[in-house]
Design a protein around this motif. Structure first.
Motif, short mmCIF file in Angstrom:
data_model
loop_
_atom_site.label_atom_id
_atom_site.label_comp_id
_atom_site.label_asym_id
_atom_site.label_seq_id
_atom_site.Cartn_x
_atom_site.Cartn_y
_atom_site.Cartn_z
N ALA A 85 4.29 -3.71 -14.03
CA ALA A 85 4.47 -2.69 -12.98
C ALA A 85 5.35 -3.28 -11.89
O ALA A 85 5.50 -4.51 -11.79
N LEU A 86 5.93 -2.40 -11.08
CA LEU A 86 6.74 -2.84 -9.94
C LEU A 86 6.32 -2.06 -8.71
O LEU A 86 6.07 -0.85 -8.78
N VAL A 87 6.24 -2.75 -7.59
CA VAL A 87 6.00 -2.12 -6.30
C VAL A 87 7.01 -2.69 -5.32
O VAL A 87 7.58 -3.75 -5.54
N ARG A 116 -4.28 -1.69 -7.96
CA ARG A 116 -5.43 -0.79 -7.88
C ARG A 116 -4.95 0.63 -7.63
O ARG A 116 -4.10 0.85 -6.78
N HIS A 117 -5.54 1.58 -8.34
CA HIS A 117 -5.29 3.01 -8.13
C HIS A 117 -6.63 3.62 -7.72
O HIS A 117 -7.62 3.42 -8.41
N GLN A 118 -6.63 4.37 -6.64
CA GLN A 118 -7.85 5.04 -6.21
C GLN A 118 -7.53 6.49 -5.89
O GLN A 118 -6.52 6.76 -5.24
N ASN A 119 -8.35 7.39 -6.33
CA ASN A 119 -8.19 8.81 -6.01
C ASN A 119 -9.00 9.13 -4.77
O ASN A 119 -9.97 9.89 -4.81
N THR A 120 -8.61 8.52 -3.69
CA THR A 120 -9.29 8.70 -2.41
C THR A 120 -8.34 8.36 -1.29
O THR A 120 -7.26 7.81 -1.51
N ARG A 121 -8.72 8.64 -0.08
CA ARG A 121 -7.93 8.30 1.10
C ARG A 121 -8.03 6.80 1.36
O ARG A 121 -9.08 6.21 1.14
N ASP A 158 -4.70 11.97 -0.84
CA ASP A 158 -5.71 12.04 -1.90
C ASP A 158 -5.69 10.86 -2.87
O ASP A 158 -6.44 10.84 -3.84
N ARG A 159 -4.82 9.88 -2.66
CA ARG A 159 -4.77 8.75 -3.58
C ARG A 159 -4.08 7.55 -2.92
O ARG A 159 -3.31 7.71 -1.97
N VAL A 160 -4.36 6.39 -3.49
CA VAL A 160 -3.84 5.14 -2.93
C VAL A 160 -3.47 4.21 -4.08
O VAL A 160 -4.18 4.13 -5.07
N ILE A 161 -2.36 3.51 -3.91
CA ILE A 161 -1.99 2.42 -4.81
C ILE A 161 -1.89 1.18 -3.93
O ILE A 161 -1.20 1.19 -2.91
N GLU A 162 -2.60 0.14 -4.33
CA GLU A 162 -2.56 -1.13 -3.60
C GLU A 162 -2.20 -2.24 -4.58
O GLU A 162 -2.65 -2.21 -5.73
N SER A 163 -1.42 -3.19 -4.12
CA SER A 163 -1.15 -4.36 -4.96
C SER A 163 -1.56 -5.61 -4.20
O SER A 163 -1.54 -5.65 -2.97
N VAL A 183 0.86 -1.19 0.00
CA VAL A 183 0.00 0.00 0.00
C VAL A 183 0.89 1.23 0.00
O VAL A 183 1.79 1.36 0.82
N LEU A 184 0.62 2.14 -0.93
CA LEU A 184 1.23 3.46 -0.93
C LEU A 184 0.07 4.43 -0.74
O LEU A 184 -0.75 4.61 -1.64
N ALA A 185 -0.02 5.01 0.44
CA ALA A 185 -1.17 5.85 0.79
C ALA A 185 -0.74 7.30 0.90
O ALA A 185 0.15 7.63 1.68
N ARG A 186 -1.38 8.15 0.13
CA ARG A 186 -1.23 9.60 0.21
C ARG A 186 -2.59 10.15 0.63
O ARG A 186 -3.59 9.44 0.54
#
Length: 153
Positions: free
Chosen positions: A48-50, A70-75, A19-24, A14-17
């Motif tokens: 892709a690489l994480v 997954r890319h989400q434009n949310t918390r 306003d956005r999140v990337i999850e693998s 999980v990379l959490a900012r």
């Protein structure tokens, strides 16, 4: 892109900012050498690489091509509801490397390096090894960290 496929174990990265999140989820291929990983990405062998790169370039990295990304434009809000697990468990031991006094000395020395124009940016870190007596839910721990840092630093 958001996928609604259920993953009972939760995300593996999980990379959490704010306003956005990337999850693998899951792993297709793993890499311990960052150059090999970069070559595979450039060649289209992975999509892709994480993961994480070591601060010391002679140490191995931990990079992976995820099965699902997954890319989400949310918390990020995937943490279990409060009270459903025990992240406030008792700590058995906490060891910090370097110790509390060392970072201040490193900052002073590194500011001199920046002032000399040899570097523009330096990222300092330290390792914390914490042993818990009680089981921890990593997603709830991450949720508390995200909640504690509104800027996502």
């Amino acid at each position: 892109m958001f996928s609604s496929i259920a993953h009972p174990t939760g995300p593996s990265f999980v990379l959490a900012r704010p306003d956005r999140v990337i999850e693998s989820f899951g792993t297709r291929k793993s890499f311990t050498n960052p150059h090999t990983a970069a070559d595979a990405l450039r060649a289209g062998e992975v999509s892709a690489l994480v993961g994480a790169l070591a601060f010391d370039p002679v140490q191995p990295c931990a990079l992976a091509e995820p099965r699902e990304l997954r890319h989400q434009n949310t918390r990020w809000t995937d943490a279990p509801a409060p009270g459903t697990s025990n992240t406030r468990g008792r700590v058995g031991a906490a060891i910090f490397e370097p110790d509390d006094a060392t970072p201040a000395l490193r900052v002073r020395d590194l500011l001199e390096v920046i002032d000399q124009g040899r570097l523009e940016k330096i990222v300092l870190s330290r390792k914390a090894l914490v042993t818990s007596i009680d089981p921890l839910n990593p997603h709830e721990v991450l949720g508390r960290l995200v909640d504690a840092d509104a800027n996502g630093n």
